[in-house]
Design a protein around this motif. Structure first.
Motif, PDB file in Angstrom:
ATOM      1  N   HIS A  26      17.079 112.480 -23.164  1.00 19.95           N
ATOM      2  CA  HIS A  26      18.241 111.761 -24.695  1.00 19.95           C
ATOM      3  C   HIS A  26      17.474 110.184 -24.911  1.00 19.95           C
ATOM      4  O   HIS A  26      17.594 110.212 -26.356  1.00 19.95           O
ATOM      5  N   LEU A  27      16.152 109.989 -24.616  1.00 22.45           N
ATOM      6  CA  LEU A  27      15.838 108.556 -24.803  1.00 22.45           C
ATOM      7  C   LEU A  27      15.347 108.739 -26.817  1.00 22.45           C
ATOM      8  O   LEU A  27      15.794 108.584 -27.198  1.00 22.45           O
ATOM      9  N   PRO A  28      14.346 110.266 -26.645  1.00 17.21           N
ATOM     10  CA  PRO A  28      13.932 109.568 -27.839  1.00 17.21           C
ATOM     11  C   PRO A  28      15.040 109.928 -29.218  1.00 17.21           C
ATOM     12  O   PRO A  28      15.254 109.249 -30.121  1.00 17.21           O
ATOM     13  N   THR A  29      16.089 109.946 -28.679  1.00 14.04           N
ATOM     14  CA  THR A  29      17.451 110.229 -29.863  1.00 14.04           C
ATOM     15  C   THR A  29      17.803 109.148 -29.851  1.00 14.04           C
ATOM     16  O   THR A  29      18.362 108.927 -31.219  1.00 14.04           O
ATOM     17  N   LEU A  30      18.098 108.649 -28.223  1.00 11.44           N
ATOM     18  CA  LEU A  30      18.531 106.968 -28.728  1.00 11.44           C
ATOM     19  C   LEU A  30      17.680 106.132 -29.376  1.00 11.44           C
ATOM     20  O   LEU A  30      18.784 105.713 -30.200  1.00 11.44           O
ATOM     21  N   LEU A  31      16.231 106.048 -29.607  1.00  6.97           N
ATOM     22  CA  LEU A  31      15.523 104.941 -30.219  1.00  6.97           C
ATOM     23  C   LEU A  31      15.817 105.311 -31.725  1.00  6.97           C
ATOM     24  O   LEU A  31      16.245 104.814 -32.117  1.00  6.97           O
ATOM     25  N   ALA A  32      15.965 107.179 -32.451  1.00  7.17           N
ATOM     26  CA  ALA A  32      15.856 107.179 -33.580  1.00  7.17           C
ATOM     27  C   ALA A  32      17.942 106.609 -33.771  1.00  7.17           C
ATOM     28  O   ALA A  32      17.819 106.250 -34.859  1.00  7.17           O
ATOM     29  N   ASP A  33      18.709 106.883 -33.013  1.00  5.52           N
ATOM     30  CA  ASP A  33      20.076 106.261 -33.413  1.00  5.52           C
ATOM     31  C   ASP A  33      20.358 105.421 -33.827  1.00  5.52           C
ATOM     32  O   ASP A  33      20.907 105.125 -34.891  1.00  5.52           O
ATOM     33  N   TYR A  34      19.393 104.239 -33.046  1.00  2.00           N
ATOM     34  CA  TYR A  34      19.874 103.053 -33.149  1.00  2.00           C
ATOM     35  C   TYR A  34      18.546 101.998 -33.995  1.00  2.00           C
ATOM     36  O   TYR A  34      19.004 101.374 -35.185  1.00  2.00           O
ATOM     37  N   ALA A  35      17.170 103.010 -34.563  1.00  2.00           N
ATOM     38  CA  ALA A  35      16.295 103.016 -35.945  1.00  2.00           C
ATOM     39  C   ALA A  35      17.429 102.840 -37.087  1.00  2.00           C
ATOM     40  O   ALA A  35      18.009 101.795 -38.026  1.00  2.00           O
ATOM     41  N   HIS A  36      18.199 103.932 -37.202  1.00  2.00           N
ATOM     42  CA  HIS A  36      18.296 104.104 -38.104  1.00  2.00           C
ATOM     43  C   HIS A  36      20.260 103.297 -37.907  1.00  2.00           C
ATOM     44  O   HIS A  36      20.302 102.668 -39.539  1.00  2.00           O
ATOM     45  N   ARG A  37      20.448 102.774 -37.299  1.00  2.00           N
ATOM     46  CA  ARG A  37      22.064 102.017 -37.283  1.00  2.00           C
ATOM     47  C   ARG A  37      21.368 100.430 -37.778  1.00  2.00           C
ATOM     48  O   ARG A  37      22.649 100.324 -38.032  1.00  2.00           O
ATOM     49  N   TRP A  38      20.079  99.596 -36.744  1.00  3.06           N
ATOM     50  CA  TRP A  38      20.299  98.965 -37.315  1.00  3.06           C
ATOM     51  C   TRP A  38      19.056  98.583 -38.587  1.00  3.06           C
ATOM     52  O   TRP A  38      18.752  97.465 -38.477  1.00  3.06           O
ATOM     53  N   SER A  39      19.155  99.644 -39.152  1.00  2.00           N
ATOM     54  CA  SER A  39      17.602  99.921 -40.494  1.00  2.00           C
ATOM     55  C   SER A  39      15.950  99.421 -39.730  1.00  2.00           C
ATOM     56  O   SER A  39      16.299  98.231 -40.717  1.00  2.00           O
ATOM     57  N   LEU A  40      15.906  99.951 -38.766  1.00  2.00           N
ATOM     58  CA  LEU A  40      14.572  99.459 -38.353  1.00  2.00           C
ATOM     59  C   LEU A  40      13.230 100.810 -38.243  1.00  2.00           C
ATOM     60  O   LEU A  40      13.404 102.119 -38.468  1.00  2.00           O
ATOM     61  N   GLN A  41      12.245 100.555 -38.578  1.00  2.00           N
ATOM     62  CA  GLN A  41      10.793 101.243 -38.791  1.00  2.00           C
ATOM     63  C   GLN A  41      10.679 100.623 -37.883  1.00  2.00           C
ATOM     64  O   GLN A  41       9.823  99.759 -37.114  1.00  2.00           O
ATOM     65  N   LEU A  42      10.272 101.797 -36.434  1.00  2.00           N
ATOM     66  CA  LEU A  42       9.916 101.396 -35.292  1.00  2.00           C
ATOM     67  C   LEU A  42       8.153 101.411 -34.969  1.00  2.00           C
ATOM     68  O   LEU A  42       7.668 102.455 -36.126  1.00  2.00           O
TER      69      LEU A  42
END
Length: 298
Positions: A26-42
């Motif tokens: 689930h980790l990739p989805t979790l990273l993508a979700d919070y990148a979207h929530r906090w407007s991040l470019q990983l």
């Protein structure tokens, strides 16, 4: 697509078994979700141990760090400690989700660790400055473990080896038990401590010259904090010429700059060297002999 380093995945699987496998999936989805929530470019991930840590940028271009860990009491303790510190002497917590095990942190730049300093005396004095910034009276009610609770690792080790000490030297183990007993009986006013303050957890920064990262959140005698510093940076410190002399100089500097007597500093150093070895054996890890070797030279 997020790449999960094999060594990191193996660590999670060894610690959390099937639940860890599900978390990794689930980790990739979790990273993508919070990148979207906090407007991040990983951007790129850091060297990983028990948490997935990746550099990122906010929409305004500011540099931050996204840290994701398998949900645990230890991860929540880190959040709680960072909130209490509020960036004084330590990395600033910008946002978080306790339930999901996610933190957004300021990025410390240039970010090189205290281990990069060749001058051991200078590094030791810098560490004492950071320690003094972090220590503060413990809240009357708090969620953090205590030094006394951590000391129970020695009792678990004895139980594991039917009252013996396994591969550890009996004399040093008995001294560590005595040091914990005597130092805990001193009833020093309980302070909030980092809990794992060593060369790799102190980084060069801009907001303050040096800032700590990765607090465990621990309550107890502030002199306990010196233990992890004394046996680091692991493993390079152990191969330096005249390690015993370097340790004695560190003890003297810590006493001078922190106001503790040398016996108290040495006592916590020995106690933690043995406790660290017990934890390593408990986790079926390698390298426990390193901290024992340091403890024998204190």
């Amino acid at each position: 697509m997020t790449s999960i380093p094999p060594a990191f995945a193996q660590t999670i699987l060894e610690r959390h078994n099937q639940a860890g496998a599900a978390w990794l999936q689930h980790l990739p989805t979790l990273l993508a979700d919070y990148a979207h929530r906090w407007s991040l470019q990983l951007e790129s991930s850091f060297v990983l141990s028990y948490n997935y840590v990746v550099s990122a940028r906010r929409a305004d271009g500011s540099a931050v760090v996204l840290k994701v860990g398998y949900p645990s009491r230890e991860f929540v303790n880190e959040i709680d400690a960072l909130q209490l510190y509020a960036g004084d002497g330590i990395v600033q917590l910008l946002d978080f989700d306790r339930d999901k095990g996610v933190m957004l942190l300021e990025r410390l730049q240039p970010g090189d660790t205290l281990s990069t300093l060749a001058d051991d005396e200078k590094a030791t004095i810098i560490a004492t400055t950071v320690m003094r910034k972090l220590w503060r009276p413990a809240p009357a009610v708090h969620p953090f473990p205590t030094v006394a609770e951590w000391a129970q690792g020695l009792q678990r080790h004895r139980a594991r080896f039917d009252g013996g000490v396994g591969p550890l030297p009996e004399r040093l183990f008995a001294e560590a038990e005595a040091q914990f007993r005597d130092l805990l009986a001193a009833h020093e006013p309980p302070m909030l401590l980092h809990g794992d303050l060593h060369h790799f957890n102190i980084l060069r920064a801009q907001r303050q010259p040096w800032l700590a990262i990765d607090p465990k959140g621990l309550v107890g005698d502030p002199a306990y904090e010196v233990g992890a510093f004394l046996y680091n940076p692991w493993p390079a410190f152990g191969s330096r010429p005249n390690v015993g002399g370097l340790l004695q100089r560190r003890v003297a500097l810590l006493a001078e700059h922190l106001g503790f007597d040398r016996a108290r500093i040495r006592g916590w150093g020995v106690a933690q060297a043995v406790l660290s070895a017990c934890w390593t054996i408990e986790d079926n890890g390698q390298g426990w002999d390193y901290t024992i070797a340091i403890g024998e030279r204190l």
